[in-house]
Design a protein around this motif. Structure first.
Motif, PDB file in Angstrom:
ATOM      1  N   GLY A 165       9.141 -13.792  -2.585  1.00 24.41           N
ATOM      2  CA  GLY A 165       8.524 -12.762  -1.752  1.00 24.41           C
ATOM      3  C   GLY A 165       9.167 -11.401  -1.912  1.00 24.41           C
ATOM      4  O   GLY A 165       8.757 -10.445  -1.262  1.00 24.41           O
ATOM      5  N   TRP A 166      10.143 -11.267  -2.800  1.00 24.20           N
ATOM      6  CA  TRP A 166      10.787  -9.965  -2.986  1.00 24.20           C
ATOM      7  C   TRP A 166      10.219  -9.243  -4.199  1.00 24.20           C
ATOM      8  O   TRP A 166      10.788  -8.273  -4.701  1.00 24.20           O
ATOM      9  N   GLN A 167       9.083  -9.709  -4.681  1.00 26.05           N
ATOM     10  CA  GLN A 167       8.424  -9.090  -5.826  1.00 26.05           C
ATOM     11  C   GLN A 167       6.965  -9.529  -5.824  1.00 26.05           C
ATOM     12  O   GLN A 167       6.623 -10.582  -5.279  1.00 26.05           O
ATOM     13  N   ARG A 168       6.077  -8.721  -6.423  1.00 25.46           N
ATOM     14  CA  ARG A 168       4.740  -9.167  -6.798  1.00 25.46           C
ATOM     15  C   ARG A 168       4.588  -8.896  -8.292  1.00 25.46           C
ATOM     16  O   ARG A 168       5.122  -7.922  -8.808  1.00 25.46           O
TER      17      ARG A 168
ATOM     18  N   CYS B 252      -2.956  -1.349 -13.365  1.00 27.57           N
ATOM     19  CA  CYS B 252      -4.176  -1.769 -14.085  1.00 27.57           C
ATOM     20  C   CYS B 252      -5.299  -2.219 -13.170  1.00 27.57           C
ATOM     21  O   CYS B 252      -6.418  -2.461 -13.643  1.00 27.57           O
ATOM     22  N   GLY B 253      -5.056  -2.379 -11.880  1.00 28.26           N
ATOM     23  CA  GLY B 253      -6.100  -2.806 -10.958  1.00 28.26           C
ATOM     24  C   GLY B 253      -6.275  -4.312 -10.857  1.00 28.26           C
ATOM     25  O   GLY B 253      -7.091  -4.796 -10.075  1.00 28.26           O
ATOM     26  N   GLY B 254      -5.496  -5.072 -11.650  1.00 32.77           N
ATOM     27  CA  GLY B 254      -5.595  -6.535 -11.617  1.00 32.77           C
ATOM     28  C   GLY B 254      -5.021  -7.125 -10.342  1.00 32.77           C
ATOM     29  O   GLY B 254      -4.338  -6.440  -9.576  1.00 32.77           O
ATOM     30  N   ALA B 255      -5.296  -8.412 -10.112  1.00 30.05           N
ATOM     31  CA  ALA B 255      -4.743  -9.085  -8.936  1.00 30.05           C
ATOM     32  C   ALA B 255      -3.251  -9.335  -9.136  1.00 30.05           C
ATOM     33  O   ALA B 255      -2.803  -9.645 -10.237  1.00 30.05           O
ATOM     34  N   THR B 256      -2.470  -9.177  -8.063  1.00 33.19           N
ATOM     35  CA  THR B 256      -1.046  -9.500  -8.128  1.00 33.19           C
ATOM     36  C   THR B 256      -0.797 -10.778  -7.353  1.00 33.19           C
ATOM     37  O   THR B 256      -1.584 -11.164  -6.491  1.00 33.19           O
ATOM     38  N   LYS B 257       0.327 -11.450  -7.674  1.00 34.74           N
ATOM     39  CA  LYS B 257       0.701 -12.643  -6.905  1.00 34.74           C
ATOM     40  C   LYS B 257       2.165 -12.537  -6.515  1.00 34.74           C
ATOM     41  O   LYS B 257       2.966 -11.879  -7.189  1.00 34.74           O
ATOM     42  N   ILE B 258       2.503 -13.207  -5.421  1.00 33.93           N
ATOM     43  CA  ILE B 258       3.861 -13.181  -4.900  1.00 33.93           C
ATOM     44  C   ILE B 258       4.821 -13.815  -5.909  1.00 33.93           C
ATOM     45  O   ILE B 258       4.453 -14.736  -6.637  1.00 33.93           O
TER      46      ILE B 258
ATOM     47  N   CYS C 208      -1.547  -7.683 -16.274  1.00 29.21           N
ATOM     48  CA  CYS C 208      -0.707  -6.926 -17.216  1.00 29.21           C
ATOM     49  C   CYS C 208       0.781  -7.226 -17.053  1.00 29.21           C
ATOM     50  O   CYS C 208       1.614  -6.633 -17.748  1.00 29.21           O
ATOM     51  N   SER C 209       1.130  -8.119 -16.124  1.00 31.49           N
ATOM     52  CA  SER C 209       2.518  -8.574 -15.916  1.00 31.49           C
ATOM     53  C   SER C 209       3.460  -7.513 -15.364  1.00 31.49           C
ATOM     54  O   SER C 209       4.674  -7.730 -15.294  1.00 31.49           O
ATOM     55  N   THR C 210       2.932  -6.341 -14.957  1.00 36.74           N
ATOM     56  CA  THR C 210       3.803  -5.341 -14.325  1.00 36.74           C
ATOM     57  C   THR C 210       4.422  -5.929 -13.054  1.00 36.74           C
ATOM     58  O   THR C 210       3.745  -6.620 -12.293  1.00 36.74           O
ATOM     59  N   GLU C 211       5.715  -5.659 -12.857  1.00 38.37           N
ATOM     60  CA  GLU C 211       6.410  -6.142 -11.667  1.00 38.37           C
ATOM     61  C   GLU C 211       6.435  -5.049 -10.597  1.00 38.37           C
ATOM     62  O   GLU C 211       6.718  -3.895 -10.896  1.00 38.37           O
ATOM     63  N   HIS C 212       6.139  -5.423  -9.374  1.00 41.48           N
ATOM     64  CA  HIS C 212       6.128  -4.473  -8.262  1.00 41.48           C
ATOM     65  C   HIS C 212       7.138  -4.932  -7.210  1.00 41.48           C
ATOM     66  O   HIS C 212       7.248  -6.122  -6.933  1.00 41.48           O
ATOM     67  N   PHE C 213       7.849  -3.965  -6.627  1.00 46.15           N
ATOM     68  CA  PHE C 213       8.898  -4.286  -5.666  1.00 46.15           C
ATOM     69  C   PHE C 213       8.610  -3.617  -4.326  1.00 46.15           C
ATOM     70  O   PHE C 213       8.008  -2.542  -4.269  1.00 46.15           O
ATOM     71  N   PRO C 214       9.068  -4.259  -3.221  1.00 46.67           N
ATOM     72  CA  PRO C 214       8.851  -3.659  -1.892  1.00 46.67           C
ATOM     73  C   PRO C 214       9.354  -2.223  -1.865  1.00 46.67           C
ATOM     74  O   PRO C 214      10.347  -1.888  -2.508  1.00 46.67           O
TER      75      PRO C 214
ATOM     76  N   ALA D 101       0.710  -7.625   2.051  1.00 49.05           N
ATOM     77  CA  ALA D 101      -0.704  -7.569   2.433  1.00 49.05           C
ATOM     78  C   ALA D 101      -1.381  -6.315   1.890  1.00 49.05           C
ATOM     79  O   ALA D 101      -2.579  -6.318   1.619  1.00 49.05           O
ATOM     80  N   ARG D 102      -0.609  -5.237   1.715  1.00 48.22           N
ATOM     81  CA  ARG D 102      -1.189  -3.979   1.238  1.00 48.22           C
ATOM     82  C   ARG D 102      -1.027  -3.780  -0.273  1.00 48.22           C
ATOM     83  O   ARG D 102      -1.342  -2.715  -0.792  1.00 48.22           O
ATOM     84  N   HIS D 103      -0.505  -4.793  -0.977  1.00 48.15           N
ATOM     85  CA  HIS D 103      -0.280  -4.677  -2.429  1.00 48.15           C
ATOM     86  C   HIS D 103      -0.792  -5.908  -3.171  1.00 48.15           C
ATOM     87  O   HIS D 103      -0.100  -6.450  -4.011  1.00 48.15           O
ATOM     88  N   ARG D 104      -2.028  -6.288  -2.848  1.00 43.83           N
ATOM     89  CA  ARG D 104      -2.607  -7.456  -3.506  1.00 43.83           C
ATOM     90  C   ARG D 104      -3.103  -7.125  -4.913  1.00 43.83           C
ATOM     91  O   ARG D 104      -3.515  -8.011  -5.657  1.00 43.83           O
ATOM     92  N   PHE D 105      -3.079  -5.823  -5.266  1.00 47.04           N
ATOM     93  CA  PHE D 105      -3.580  -5.413  -6.582  1.00 47.04           C
ATOM     94  C   PHE D 105      -2.551  -4.540  -7.302  1.00 47.04           C
ATOM     95  O   PHE D 105      -1.671  -3.939  -6.673  1.00 47.04           O
ATOM     96  N   CYS D 106      -2.682  -4.471  -8.609  1.00 51.07           N
ATOM     97  CA  CYS D 106      -1.714  -3.782  -9.454  1.00 51.07           C
ATOM     98  C   CYS D 106      -2.078  -2.301  -9.568  1.00 51.07           C
ATOM     99  O   CYS D 106      -3.180  -1.967  -9.995  1.00 51.07           O
TER     100      CYS D 106
END
Lengths: 264, 264
Positions: free
Chosen positions: A111-114, A101-107, A119-125, A93-98
Motif C-alpha cells: 500500500g505504499w506504492q501504486r 499514460c492513463g492506464g489503470a494502476t494497482k496497489i 506502462c509500469s510507472t511507479e507512483h508514491f503517496p 482512492a484518488r490515484h486509480r489511474f496512471c
C-alpha cells in the motif's frame, strides 16, 4: 507464522468508534473481497490494515466540523494512526489511474506504492509541504481570517511551498502576497503532519519590515496585528478577547503558545 | 499592452547555453505550435516561458554527471530559474493524464495547474519533502555512501518524509532504518529546493544515543563515523582526506560547513 491481523473500521473516510471512544477494529473478513488493503504497521503483535474505499466513493477530503469534533476526543496515538491511515487510503482512492499514460494502476508494496498495469510507472503517496508562519512587528503578531471562516476566527497565515522554493523563500513570498508585509529573518519552529488530505505543516517565525497591511482579498477576509495581551486573552478564551484562536489539534495553536512563552 | 516575451531554450530537460555561459533564450515563435507553455514570471520587463517537452520524450529526470557540471558553472540566479522551470515542465510532461479517472489533462493557470478534460479534477505540481541529516555522537559525524556511489563518496543520510510523519519523526525513523542509530534532539538547520525531479531538502541535526552501526544494505553501501578533522580535511580536498564530500551545489555541502563552524 502469525496470522493475527485487524482492519481499521472506516465509514468512507471517517473512523468508527468503539464503546470506549477509541478507534474501532474488525478483522480482514470485514473487507470487501476485492478491496485493496494498506498495511499500516504492527500493533500489539497484530498486523494492522485499512481498506481503500470502493471506486465512486466521493467522501469529503478536507477536515469538516464532524472531524474537528472527533479530533478533540481521540487519544493522541489513535489520532496519529487514523490520520496516517486516512491520508494513504484517500491517496489510493484518488490515484486509480496512471498520470503518465492513463492506464489503470494497482496497489503495490503493502500500500505504499501504486504501479501502472500498462506502462509500469511507479507512483508514491504524496505529501505537500506547507508553511505556516508567525510574523511579528514590534511586539505585535500578524494573524489572518480566511475566506468563509467564522467572523472572529483568526490564525497564522499559511501557504503551499511552490516548486523551486526553499521553506524560507516560501514564507516570505506567501506573507508578501497575502498581506503586503515584507518578512525577514525567517526561522523554523516545529512541524506537524496534517492528513486532510496530505499536508506537512512547517511552522515558522519571521520579523516584519513594515506594518501596513495590503490584503489579498482573493485569499483572506481580513488580516490584523494583535498584541501579546490580545493573543493571550484569546488563547485563554476570555470573554472580552478580540478573536477565537485555532483549536489545540492545529499546529497554529502550538505556534501561538510558543510565541506567548517567547514573550513571557 | 506589452507583448515582450521570451522562451527558455531547453533540449529535452537540459538547458541550452549562450556564448557568455548563461541560459539561452529564444522567442515564443521557437515553440512548437501545439506546445504547452508554462509562465515562469517576469524578468527585466519580459514575460518568461518554458515549453513542456513533447509527448514521448523520456529524458532522464534525475541529476546526471552532465547536469552536475552545468550546475557548477551556472550563476546562482540562472540555476534557480532553470531548476524551477525544469521541475515544472517535467511535472507537466509526466502528468498528461488524470490520476482520478484516466482522462486527458490540459495545462491551466499559466502552467501551475492541470485540469482533467473528462472529470474536471484539478492537479497541482508536486513537491516531495525530504529530510537530510547530520547525526553526531561524541564529536563524530555519521555519513553514508549510497548504493552505486563512487568508492570514496560520503554524504549525510537522507530520506523522504512519509505520510503521517513530522520532519523530526522522519529524521529519527530514517536514521534508525538505514544505520540502526537512535537519533534524538532533532533540530532544523536549513532547506533547499532540489528540482531533480521535485524535492524540498530539509537539513536537520540530531544527537545519536548509540554508535554501533547496523547497516541497511538495501539502502547504503557503507556508513561510518568521521571526526571533525576528517570532515575538515575532506571538505578542504586534502590529499590524505578519507573521503570525497558533496559538491557545493548540494545542501549536504552547506550542512557540513555548518557543522565544522559549530565545532570551530
Amino acid at each position: 507464522m502469525n496470522w493475527k491481523a485487524r482492519l481499521l473500521k472506516l465509514s468512507g473516510l471517517m473512523p468508527e468508534m468503539d464503546d470506549a471512544g477509541s478507534l474501532a477494529w474488525g478483522t480482514l473478513a470485514d473487507a470487501a473481497e476485492d478491496a485493496e488493503l494498506v498495511f499500516l504497521g504492527l500493533d500489539e503483535g497484530k498486523a494492522c490494515f485499512a481498506a481503500v474505499p470502493p471506486e465512486g466513493d466521493s467522501s469529503p477530503r478536507m477536515a469538516n466540523p464532524q472531524l474537528w469534533s472527533l479530533m478533540a476526543t481521540l487519544r493522541a496515538d489513535d489520532l496519529a494512526l487514523y490520520g496516517g491511515a486516512r491520508s494513504i487510503v484517500d491517496w489510493h482512492a484518488r490515484h486509480r489511474f496512471c498520470a503518465a499514460c492513463g492506464g489503470a494502476t494497482k496497489i503495490a508494496k503493502g500500500g505504499w506504492q501504486r504501479t501502472c498495469t500498462s506502462c509500469s510507472t511507479e507512483h508514491f503517496p504524496r505529501t505537500d509541504p506547507v508553511t505556516i508562519m508567525l510574523v511579528e512587528h514590534e511586539g505585535r503578531l500578524l494573524l489572518g481570517r480566511g475566506l468563509g471562516w467564522p467572523e472572529r476566527a483568526y490564525s497564522a497565515l499559511a501557504g503551499f511551498v511552490e516548486p523551486g522554493e526553499s521553506i524560507e523563500e516560501a514564507v516570505a513570498r506567501e506573507v508578501l502576497e497575502e498581506s503586503g508585509i515584507v518578512a525577514k529573518e525567517v526561522g523554523y519552529i516545529a512541524s506537524q503532519p496534517w492528513p486532510f488530505p496530505s499536508q506537512l505543516m512547517m511552522g515558522c517565525y519571521a520579523i516584519a519590515e513594515n506594518d501596513e497591511i495590503t490584503l489579498d482579498t482573493t485569499e483572506l477576509a481580513d488580516a490584523r496585528w494583535f498584541t501579546r495581551d490580545e493573543v493571550a486573552a484569546s488563547m485563554n478564551g476570555d470573554a472580552d478577547a478580540p478573536m477565537n484562536t485555532p483549536p489545540k489539534q492545529a499546529i497554529a495553536h502550538h505556534l501561538l503558545n510558543w510565541w506567548l512563552e517567547k514573550h513571557a
